[in-house]
Design a protein around this motif. Structure first.
Motif, short mmCIF file in Angstrom:
data_model
loop_
_atom_site.label_atom_id
_atom_site.label_comp_id
_atom_site.label_asym_id
_atom_site.label_seq_id
_atom_site.Cartn_x
_atom_site.Cartn_y
_atom_site.Cartn_z
N LEU A 134 0.84 -1.20 0.00
CA LEU A 134 0.00 0.00 0.00
C LEU A 134 0.87 1.25 0.00
N ALA A 135 1.94 1.26 0.79
CA ALA A 135 2.84 2.41 0.84
C ALA A 135 3.49 2.64 -0.53
N ALA A 136 3.93 1.57 -1.17
CA ALA A 136 4.54 1.70 -2.51
C ALA A 136 3.52 2.26 -3.49
N PHE A 137 2.29 1.78 -3.40
CA PHE A 137 1.22 2.27 -4.26
C PHE A 137 1.00 3.77 -4.03
N MET A 138 0.92 4.17 -2.76
CA MET A 138 0.67 5.58 -2.44
C MET A 138 1.83 6.47 -2.88
N ASP B 288 -1.58 11.33 -6.18
CA ASP B 288 -2.88 12.01 -6.10
C ASP B 288 -3.87 11.25 -5.24
N GLN B 289 -3.52 10.04 -4.86
CA GLN B 289 -4.42 9.20 -4.08
C GLN B 289 -4.42 9.63 -2.62
N LYS B 290 -5.56 9.44 -1.97
CA LYS B 290 -5.69 9.74 -0.55
C LYS B 290 -6.29 8.52 0.13
N LEU B 291 -6.03 8.39 1.42
CA LEU B 291 -6.53 7.25 2.18
C LEU B 291 -7.42 7.71 3.32
N LEU B 292 -8.47 6.94 3.54
CA LEU B 292 -9.29 7.07 4.74
C LEU B 292 -9.19 5.73 5.45
N ILE B 293 -8.58 5.73 6.61
CA ILE B 293 -8.38 4.50 7.38
C ILE B 293 -9.40 4.48 8.51
N GLU B 294 -10.22 3.43 8.56
CA GLU B 294 -11.29 3.34 9.55
C GLU B 294 -11.13 2.07 10.37
N GLY B 295 -11.05 2.24 11.70
CA GLY B 295 -10.93 1.11 12.60
C GLY B 295 -12.28 0.73 13.18
N TYR B 296 -12.48 -0.60 13.36
CA TYR B 296 -13.73 -1.12 13.92
C TYR B 296 -13.39 -2.21 14.94
N THR B 297 -14.31 -2.46 15.85
CA THR B 297 -14.14 -3.54 16.83
C THR B 297 -15.39 -4.40 16.84
N LYS C 286 -1.89 4.27 10.02
CA LYS C 286 -1.46 5.58 9.49
C LYS C 286 0.01 5.82 9.80
N VAL C 287 0.42 5.60 11.03
CA VAL C 287 1.80 5.84 11.43
C VAL C 287 2.75 4.95 10.63
N TYR C 288 2.39 3.69 10.42
CA TYR C 288 3.24 2.80 9.65
C TYR C 288 3.43 3.34 8.23
N LEU C 289 2.34 3.81 7.62
CA LEU C 289 2.43 4.34 6.25
C LEU C 289 3.28 5.61 6.21
N ILE C 290 3.16 6.44 7.23
CA ILE C 290 3.97 7.67 7.29
C ILE C 290 5.45 7.29 7.39
N ILE C 291 5.77 6.28 8.18
CA ILE C 291 7.15 5.81 8.30
C ILE C 291 7.67 5.33 6.95
N GLN C 292 6.75 4.83 6.10
CA GLN C 292 7.11 4.35 4.76
C GLN C 292 7.07 5.48 3.73
N SER C 293 7.14 6.73 4.20
CA SER C 293 7.26 7.93 3.35
C SER C 293 5.97 8.37 2.68
N VAL C 294 4.82 7.91 3.14
CA VAL C 294 3.56 8.42 2.61
C VAL C 294 3.26 9.72 3.36
N ASP C 295 2.93 10.76 2.61
CA ASP C 295 2.65 12.08 3.19
C ASP C 295 1.45 12.01 4.12
N SER C 296 1.62 12.45 5.35
CA SER C 296 0.55 12.37 6.36
C SER C 296 -0.67 13.19 5.97
N ALA C 297 -0.48 14.23 5.14
CA ALA C 297 -1.61 15.05 4.71
C ALA C 297 -2.57 14.27 3.80
N ARG C 298 -2.11 13.15 3.28
CA ARG C 298 -2.94 12.35 2.38
C ARG C 298 -3.65 11.22 3.11
N ILE C 299 -3.53 11.16 4.43
CA ILE C 299 -4.10 10.05 5.20
C ILE C 299 -4.98 10.60 6.32
#
Length: 194
Positions: free
Chosen positions: A105-109, A114-123, A144-157
């Motif tokens: 996913l990080a490589a894809f982003m 131009d892609q953005k992510l919405l990450i939603e957690g459920y229990t 989200k934090v893992y993706l940011i560590i993989q160089s995905v811009d936090s503004a896109r998540i």
């Protein structure tokens, strides 16, 4: 008078020759301009065809990558789901099994900026509303934090927790509860999710 008449005739002939030469030049210029315009149209059409082919290739590549991510089309866009097996029960720490999919996913982003992510957690429904809400938020934030560590811009998540809201299975069975403990990742702007 005769000399004046001869001179006048010569001047008239010269004038007519000049007018003819000017008309020929104007026709040549008009022809050259028409040829240049036709060539410009051909080049524009060729460029449009190349741009369309490039867009089709990018679209195909994008969809192949989404398939590799196991993202499925939904009415909200392309969605990938990370199941409960990627987290310790009752915890928000990512398990090593999550890294491979999140690396994809990080490589894809990073490829499609131009892609953005919405990450939603459920229990599932076990536990208090407050603890479920907190856990769902922590799990979404961990992704989200893992993706940011993989160089995905936090503004896109964007990461949100929904607690036990919106179950996708019956919470009275162990299998249903496991399916409800999930993180869903909505990939926005995926070429209209086609």
């Amino acid at each position: 008078r005769r000399v004046a008449g001869d001179t006048l005739q010569q001047l008239t002939q010269q004038r007519e020759a000049i007018v003819r030469d000017n008309q020929v030049r104007e026709l040549e210029i008009a022809s050259a301009q028409a040829q240049a315009a036709a060539r410009a149209q051909q080049l524009a059409a060729l460029a449009a065809q190349q741009e369309a082919a490039k867009a089709r290739a990018l679209n195909n590549e994008l969809h192949q990558q989404l398939e590799a991510l196991q993202a499925l089309p939904t009415e909200r866009g392309m969605m990938m789901t990370l199941g409960d097996v990627l987290f310790e029960p009752g915890k928000a720490d990512l398990q090593p099994a999550a890294f491979e999919r999140l690396d994809l996913l990080a490589a894809f982003m990073n490829r499609y900026v131009d892609q953005k992510l919405l990450i939603e957690g459920y229990t599932d429904s076990r536990g208090s509303d407050e603890s479920n809400q907190r856990l769902s938020e922590q799990r979404a934030e961990a992704v989200k934090v893992y993706l940011i560590i993989q160089s995905v811009d936090s503004a896109r998540i964007t990461a949100l927790g929904h607690g036990k809201q919106s179950p996708i299975a019956d919470n009275t069975t162990a299998e249903g509860r496991q399916r409800n403990r999930r993180v869903e990742i909505l990939i926005a702007d995926t070429l209209n999710a086609k």
